[in-house]
Scaffold this motif. Structure first.
Motif, PDB file in Angstrom:
ATOM      1  N   SER A  96       0.859  -1.201   0.000  1.00  0.00           N
ATOM      2  CA  SER A  96       0.000   0.000   0.000  1.00  0.00           C
ATOM      3  C   SER A  96       0.886   1.238   0.000  1.00  0.00           C
ATOM      4  CB  SER A  96      -0.941   0.004   1.204  1.00  0.00           C
ATOM      5  OG  SER A  96      -0.224   0.278   2.380  1.00  0.00           O
ATOM      6  N   ALA A  98       0.672   3.900   1.861  1.00  0.00           N
ATOM      7  CA  ALA A  98       1.062   4.340   3.205  1.00  0.00           C
ATOM      8  C   ALA A  98       2.266   3.549   3.712  1.00  0.00           C
ATOM      9  CB  ALA A  98      -0.125   4.180   4.158  1.00  0.00           C
ATOM     10  N   GLU A  99       2.239   2.228   3.503  1.00  0.00           N
ATOM     11  CA  GLU A  99       3.360   1.398   3.964  1.00  0.00           C
ATOM     12  C   GLU A  99       4.636   1.734   3.197  1.00  0.00           C
ATOM     13  OE1 GLU A  99       1.468  -2.866   5.016  1.00  0.00           O
ATOM     14  OE2 GLU A  99       1.057  -2.085   3.043  1.00  0.00           O
ATOM     15  N   ASP A 130      -4.679  11.134  -1.270  1.00  0.00           N
ATOM     16  CA  ASP A 130      -5.971  10.442  -1.328  1.00  0.00           C
ATOM     17  C   ASP A 130      -5.831   8.966  -1.695  1.00  0.00           C
ATOM     18  OD1 ASP A 130      -7.211  12.825  -0.744  1.00  0.00           O
ATOM     19  OD2 ASP A 130      -7.395  13.397  -2.844  1.00  0.00           O
ATOM     20  N   HIS A 131      -4.617   8.480  -1.780  1.00  0.00           N
ATOM     21  CA  HIS A 131      -4.415   7.103  -2.261  1.00  0.00           C
ATOM     22  C   HIS A 131      -3.718   6.227  -1.217  1.00  0.00           C
ATOM     23  CE1 HIS A 131      -5.451   8.365  -6.374  1.00  0.00           C
ATOM     24  NE2 HIS A 131      -4.811   9.477  -6.074  1.00  0.00           N
ATOM     25  N   LEU A 132      -3.894   6.570   0.062  1.00  0.00           N
ATOM     26  CA  LEU A 132      -3.145   5.898   1.133  1.00  0.00           C
ATOM     27  C   LEU A 132      -3.208   4.374   1.098  1.00  0.00           C
ATOM     28  CD1 LEU A 132      -3.991   8.025   4.290  1.00  0.00           C
ATOM     29  CD2 LEU A 132      -1.718   7.522   3.434  1.00  0.00           C
ATOM     30  N   GLY A 133      -4.412   3.838   0.885  1.00  0.00           N
ATOM     31  CA  GLY A 133      -4.593   2.397   0.998  1.00  0.00           C
ATOM     32  C   GLY A 133      -4.415   1.634  -0.291  1.00  0.00           C
ATOM     33  N   ARG A 134      -4.140   2.331  -1.382  1.00  0.00           N
ATOM     34  CA  ARG A 134      -4.070   1.663  -2.691  1.00  0.00           C
ATOM     35  C   ARG A 134      -2.778   0.880  -2.858  1.00  0.00           C
ATOM     36  NH1 ARG A 134      -7.427   5.263  -5.886  1.00  0.00           N
ATOM     37  NH2 ARG A 134      -9.234   5.489  -4.536  1.00  0.00           N
ATOM     38  N   ASN A 135      -2.842  -0.112  -3.718  1.00  0.00           N
ATOM     39  CA  ASN A 135      -1.656  -0.910  -4.039  1.00  0.00           C
ATOM     40  C   ASN A 135      -0.892  -0.209  -5.169  1.00  0.00           C
ATOM     41  OD1 ASN A 135       0.197  -2.829  -4.723  1.00  0.00           O
ATOM     42  ND2 ASN A 135      -1.262  -4.509  -4.933  1.00  0.00           N
TER      43      ASN A 135
END
Lengths: 463, 267
Positions: A96, A98-99, A130-135
């Protein structure tokens, strides 16, 4: 602006086993807040110099000194310099956004409660908050590049190094990146951009350092050789060669992916034999998908493809008739020598040794790499590997040559040289040439016709 | 964009611009399990698959594994993406068994071995598709040193990348005349193509990618300290209300914030 941030003193480096040094007595300084462009042709030492600044060179012989001032604001949870690599894809490790952005601060032992704000700040700086959780694996090239920059910014470096940041980007992506870098410069970051074509960043670059064969040959305030990119070539372009009939006929092909919906929406195209065609389109326009349909790798949902007299052909029917060159030549090289590599398809077509030796010699001569015939392809430079891959698809004298992003990774002279080779093919081998790219042609006069793929449909380009 | 209806339905369903084992960022009962729990379930299922011999046992395992897969809210199209390489392998193994032992004696062992391989691998695919990298790293860190856990994590993480490389290399080589179709692979005379045209370039790409990943990790402070901290990205993602389920399309225009909000990044 006048605080010295980076000081490079007589820096030399030779890669293990290399005859010539990759860097030769480089001396330069960079002040805080400056934006520097390292420019020069492929293989001039730009990436090696950035790696040396980051301390990433292993083995080989390194001499001289690189010092980065830590100065005010540099705490234990930050690093003095951060680097964004050419291939953003292999820079992204996590599942993700964020990671990914948190990875650097975690390695710097930043307390977890401080990492969250850093992640948000870094992503805000590149417009990806706005894309924190995206892969990130599913992102476009431009989005991956922005996540890669954010992942470096989260380590709060004072010096940001970018290695060929535009290599995978189309014009829109380049403009977005230039906007982000302008903003970072305004925020006080010191930027060093290694780029063989610095034009997208002309507005923010303070100084240009020109490298040639590992040596710093010039330093100037204005963009070097702008006229060189303006393509004021006076040499005539090989004239149009046309023959009766068509090499390619596409009638109303439609194709959709479950994940993205319609990609091709009624594409129709006729390419007469001997034509030089440029098919332009932005990233994600469906160019590669169209090429996969043309080469039989993807079966369209509707419509027909007639390729060199074959209706909806399978890839196995195409060797000898159609040559396809994909973006990364390393994917198709495996021979022990260039001769073996180029002869592969000819041997599969059942040619005798005297026959294929003649064809191999011809293809190597067309691609101007006859001197490499006994070399191992995998030990060659990227530009040379590209030529070997091209020779391999040209050796069977294909009626149609399809090229997917053939200019990626090549500098301007290499692009022009490639275009010269491709321009000769219709007259010399009777080959129709179709170039698919998000880049403009280095010499627009080359194409007999230029089309644009947009919104799943093809249209003529107007100039 | 909407899909065109009508012709090419099945082909379109099975077609994908994605690759096997990619992490899917939605919520499901399996997503909510801890990494250790998923590893435990996976090991149990894989061990059972390795030990299963009878049609009844394997049939039951197929059902259980399928339920586990679907509980992760993964679709049959995802399943096809994950196992299609193994289907080609099954297309090779079953006829070979029939060839060596005769159809009567060879058919069941061929089917059994192929099914066992798929069942052995599938829990791993579920793990990759449902587990965030930070969870994997944190889980592995409990039993392995930090550097080794990173090595294991990266090796697993790049499985989808290599699925894509295999597809791309195969496409390029087929167009040059390499015999890489499953039916062509049945002929032992074509097996050198598998090594020369596919495995060799894949190894070259793997080494190059490993080098790039190592340099990238090193430049981002990996190995600078003997330990590292672990940040829980899930909380941040949940707080931001973004679970990553939205369709990912073209890059949006960058949002430029005021300089004041980023004062800490300025030197």
């Amino acid at each position: 602006m006048n605080d010295l941030l980076l000081d490079i003193d007589r820096l030399s480096y030779r890669y293990p086993g290399a005859a010539q040094p990759a860097l030769n007595e480089i001396c330069c300084t960079v002040s805080a807040g400056e934006c520097i462009c390292l420019t020069g042709h492929s293989g001039c030492g730009k990436s090696t110099l950035l790696s040396a600044v980051m301390g990433l060179l292993r083995g080989g012989r390194l001499s001289g000194r690189v010092s980065i001032a830590r100065g005010m604001g540099a705490g234990s949870g930050s690093c003095p310099a951060g680097m964004v690599f050419q291939n953003a894809e292999s820079q992204l490790i996590c599942t993700s956004v964020a990671e990914e952005v948190a990875f650097g601060p975690e390695n710097l032992c930043v307390p977890p409660e401080e990492i969250g704000p850093r992640v948000l700040e870094a992503l805000a700086a590149v417009g990806m908050e706005d894309h924190l959780g995206r892969n990130p694996e599913r992102f476009s090239a431009g989005q991956k590049q922005r996540v890669a920059i954010a992942s470096v910014l989260a380590m709060q470096p004072k010096l940001l190094l970018l290695d060929e940041p535009t290599s995978q980007l189309d014009a829109v992506g380049k403009a977005e990146l230039a906007g982000i870098l302008t903003r970072l410069k305004r925020l006080g970051y010191t930027l060093i951009i290694a780029e063989h074509d610095p034009r997208p960043f002309a507005g923010l670059i303070d100084r240009y350092l020109m490298l040639e064969l590992g040596s710093l040959i010039a330093e100037q305030k204005s963009a070097p050789g702008v006229e060189y990119f303006r393509n004021r070539r006076t040499e005539p372009v090989a004239c149009c060669w046309a023959a009766a009939g068509s090499s390619l006929e596409v009638a109303g092909i439609e194709l959709a992916y479950p994940e993205t919906g319609t990609v091709l929406n009624g594409v129709s195209l006729t390419v007469p034999r001997g034509e030089r065609l440029h098919l332009f389109g932005h990233n994600g326009a469906g160019k590669s998908t169209l090429l996969r349909c043309l080469s039989g790798l993807e079966r369209p949902d509707r419509g027909e493809v007639m390729l060199c007299g074959l209706k909806n052909p399978q890839p196995e029917q195409l060797p000898g008739k159609v040559g396809v060159l994909f973006q990364n030549p390393a994917r198709q090289l495996f021979g022990e020598t260039v001769r073996e590599e180029v002869a592969f398809t000819l041997q599969r077509l059942g040619l005798t040794r005297p026959e294929w030796e003649l064809r191999v010699a011809e293809a190597l001569e067309i691609c101007r790499i006859a001197h490499l015939v006994e070399r191992a392809p995998l030990t060659l430079s990227f530009g040379e590997q590209h030529r070997v891959a091209l020779a391999a698809v040209l050796a069977p004298r294909p009626e149609l040559l399809l090229l997917d992003e053939p200019f990626a990774g090549l500098d301007f002279p290499q692009r022009l040289a490639l275009l010269d080779i491709l321009g000769e093919l219709p007259g010399r081998l009777g080959t129709t040439v179709l170039i698919v790219s998000h880049d403009e042609l280095p010499d627009p006069r080359w194409a007999d016709r230029s089309l644009i793929l947009s919104g799943g449909a093809l249209g003529e380009r107007s100039w | 964009m909407a899909s065109a209806p009508g012709k090419g339905g099945l082909r379109r369903t099975l077609r994908s611009c994605e690759y096997g084992c990619q992490f899917v960022a939605h919520d499901s009962p399996v997503h909510r399990l801890s990494a250790g729990m998923k590893l435990g379930i996976g090991m149990l299922l894989s061990a059972s698959a390795a030990g299963g011999r009878t049609p009844a046992t394997l049939g039951a395992l197929v059902l259980v594994t399928l339920c586990y897969y679907l509980a992760a809210r993964l679709t049959l199209a995802d399943l096809w993406r994950d196992i299609r390489l193994f289907m080609f392998q099954a297309a090779l193994v079953i006829p070979l068994y029939c060839l060596v032992h005769g159809p009567a004696k060879g058919l069941w062992p061929g089917i059994r071995i192929s099914t066992q391989i798929i069942l052995f691998y599938l829990p791993g695919a579920v793990f990759l598709r449902t587990t965030r990298s930070s969870e994997v790293m944190r889980g592995l860190r409990r039993v392995l040193p930090y550097r080794v856990s990173f090595l294991v994590f990266v090796s697993v993480r790049f499985v989808p990348f290599f699925f894509r490389e295999i597809a791309d290399i195969t496409a390029a080589q087929r167009l040059r005349g390499a015999r890489l179709l499953p039916r062509q692979k049945l002929n032992p005379r074509n097996w050198p193509d598998l090594f020369n045209c596919l495995i060799l370039p894949l190894m070259v790409r793997a080494l190059k990618t490993a080098d790039e990943v190592a340099r990238s990790a090193e430049s981002r402070g990996f190995g600078m300290y003997p330990e590292r901290t672990f940040f829980s990205a899930d909380q941040l993602i949940r707080r931001a209300g973004d679970t990553g389920t939205a369709q990912q399309g073209e890059p949006s225009a960058p949002t430029i914030r005021t300089a004041a909000s980023n004062s800490t990044v300025s030197s």
